[in-house]
Motif scaffolding. Structure first.
Motif, PDB file in Angstrom:
ATOM      1  N   GLU A 221       0.859  -1.183   0.000  1.00 31.42           N
ATOM      2  CA  GLU A 221       0.000   0.000   0.000  1.00 31.42           C
ATOM      3  C   GLU A 221       0.899   1.239   0.000  1.00 31.42           C
ATOM      4  O   GLU A 221       1.657   1.461   0.944  1.00 31.42           O
ATOM      5  CB  GLU A 221      -0.924   0.038   1.216  1.00 31.42           C
ATOM      6  CG  GLU A 221      -1.842   1.251   1.208  1.00 31.42           C
ATOM      7  CD  GLU A 221      -2.724   1.358   2.444  1.00 31.42           C
ATOM      8  OE1 GLU A 221      -3.594   2.254   2.465  1.00 31.42           O
ATOM      9  OE2 GLU A 221      -2.540   0.568   3.399  1.00 31.42           O
ATOM     10  N   VAL A 222       0.822   2.017  -1.061  1.00 33.53           N
ATOM     11  CA  VAL A 222       1.596   3.257  -1.134  1.00 33.53           C
ATOM     12  C   VAL A 222       0.880   4.322  -0.305  1.00 33.53           C
ATOM     13  O   VAL A 222      -0.288   4.621  -0.540  1.00 33.53           O
ATOM     14  CB  VAL A 222       1.763   3.723  -2.595  1.00 33.53           C
ATOM     15  CG1 VAL A 222       2.441   5.096  -2.636  1.00 33.53           C
ATOM     16  CG2 VAL A 222       2.572   2.704  -3.389  1.00 33.53           C
ATOM     17  N   ILE A 223       1.577   4.875   0.653  1.00 36.79           N
ATOM     18  CA  ILE A 223       1.003   5.905   1.527  1.00 36.79           C
ATOM     19  C   ILE A 223       1.155   7.281   0.897  1.00 36.79           C
ATOM     20  O   ILE A 223       0.207   8.067   0.837  1.00 36.79           O
ATOM     21  CB  ILE A 223       1.676   5.888   2.916  1.00 36.79           C
ATOM     22  CG1 ILE A 223       1.663   4.466   3.499  1.00 36.79           C
ATOM     23  CG2 ILE A 223       0.989   6.877   3.849  1.00 36.79           C
ATOM     24  CD1 ILE A 223       0.282   3.854   3.627  1.00 36.79           C
ATOM     25  N   MET A 224       2.349   7.585   0.392  1.00 37.22           N
ATOM     26  CA  MET A 224       2.578   8.863  -0.296  1.00 37.22           C
ATOM     27  C   MET A 224       3.883   8.793  -1.065  1.00 37.22           C
ATOM     28  O   MET A 224       4.793   8.034  -0.719  1.00 37.22           O
ATOM     29  CB  MET A 224       2.582  10.043   0.680  1.00 37.22           C
ATOM     30  CG  MET A 224       3.541   9.924   1.821  1.00 37.22           C
ATOM     31  SD  MET A 224       3.368  11.287   2.993  1.00 37.22           S
ATOM     32  CE  MET A 224       4.067  10.534   4.479  1.00 37.22           C
ATOM     33  N   SER A 225       3.946   9.613  -2.114  1.00 37.54           N
ATOM     34  CA  SER A 225       5.152   9.732  -2.940  1.00 37.54           C
ATOM     35  C   SER A 225       5.435  11.216  -3.077  1.00 37.54           C
ATOM     36  O   SER A 225       4.695  11.932  -3.752  1.00 37.54           O
ATOM     37  CB  SER A 225       4.913   9.108  -4.320  1.00 37.54           C
ATOM     38  OG  SER A 225       4.379   7.808  -4.197  1.00 37.54           O
TER      39      SER A 225
END
Length: 325
Positions: A221-225
């Protein structure tokens, strides 16, 4: 909901009002100066085009806020003399900077070395599977991510910049399942914020799309980039040097030698005591912020990064060092 909360007025649709309507509402809500409209109008530029530019910068615009701009002459840096613009409301900042610039111009000026220009950004994500699987497959993931960004980085690479390194960092000792992809960038003469964020978002999409076939036994799960304003490898070092006898101009009743020792001790105190270090560094940023504001750059990012760097050793300390030899 408490009775206190019920009595708090909430304004709806404020951003949809035009400027005059916003001001009328403010007059009604605050009961302040009945001439508020005239006062705020007095700060507007005469040109409609200029006014449109100002209004386009921010949300809920009502007027312009003026600060004085001055200059510091005699700023000799690496053998070249500059006149430096500064914007500040503190009266002593430009005066002090001007006196210092003149003094050091007569003693060789400021010597500046660029130690690096590397910028950073991270993809923050969680992985609930076997971390060894993620680590073992990361080299393939890295290659896919770099390949996906080539259309974005092409022009930057032609200018000598681009993606310099991509690293996987295991942060699970800090937060369960938390990993980070740390990406280093060179952005040539550009600040590079949009470039970095676009690269990171592209890479994050590859991470999500590739996870299923490379590491199927877990969920990513990507939280932020997002870019980081902490850039410890983007450094400039500035030094000045003079004979102690030249300090007689500043030493007052003290001998130049006693003044130099006291000056050096004051710096050492700021290296060890946080109460002094904060005020010491604030004095540095009096000048830095004034220059950043005058040149239309992001002083919040510069301050945040500088104060983080001052804390990198584990305790907050002065950003300067003094040596008597």
């Amino acid at each position: 909901m408490s009775s206190f909360e019920k009595n708090i007025p909430v304004i709806h649709g404020f951003s949809k009002l035009n400027r005059r309507q916003k001001i009328e509402l403010l007059k009604e809500l605050t009961k302040i100066d009945k001439n508020l409209q005239e006062t705020l109008d007095s700060w507007l530029p005469k040109s409609r085009d200029e006014q449109d530019t100002f209004e386009g910068f921010i949300e809920n615009y009502i007027t312009n806020y003026h600060l004085p701009l001055g200059v510091v002459p005699n700023m000799v840096i690496n053998g070249k003399s500059y006149t430096v613009p500064m914007v500040t409301e503190e009266s002593s900042v430009i005066a002090a900077a001007s006196r210092a610039a003149k003094f050091w111009a007569e003693h060789g000026g400021f010597q500046v070395k660029i130690g690096g220009t590397e910028k950073k950004g991270q993809i923050h994500f969680t992985w609930d599977g076997d971390k060894n699987l993620l680590i073992n497959h990361f080299n393939t993931l890295r290659k896919r991510m770099i390949l996906a960004t080539e259309p974005v980085t092409q022009k930057m690479r032609e200018r000598g910049g681009g993606i310099m390194a991509v690293r996987l960092k295991d942060k699970t000792s800090l937060l369960p399942s938390y990993f980070q992809i740390d990406v280093s960038f060179e952005t040539a003469d550009a600040m590079g914020a949009n470039f970095i964020n676009t690269c990171l978002e592209t890479m994050a999409q590859v991470l999500k799309n590739s996870a299923g076939d490379l590491v199927p036994d877990g969920n990513i799960e990507v939280i932020m980039s997002i870019l980081s304003n902490y850039t410890p490898d983007s450094l400039a070092e500035c030094t000045v040097e003079c004979g102690i006898e030249h300090l007689s101009k500043w030493s007052g009743e003290l001998t130049p030698q006693a003044f130099a020792r006291k000056f050096e001790l004051a710096n050492r105190i700021a290296q060890t005591d946080i109460s002094r270090a904060v005020t010491h560094n604030k004095g540095i940023y009096n000048g830095v912020d004034a220059l950043i504001l005058a040149t239309g750059n992001d002083w919040r990012a510069v301050e945040a990064c500088g104060h983080a760097y001052a804390s990198a050793s584990g305790s907050y300390r002065a950003l300067t060092e003094t040596e008597i030899s």
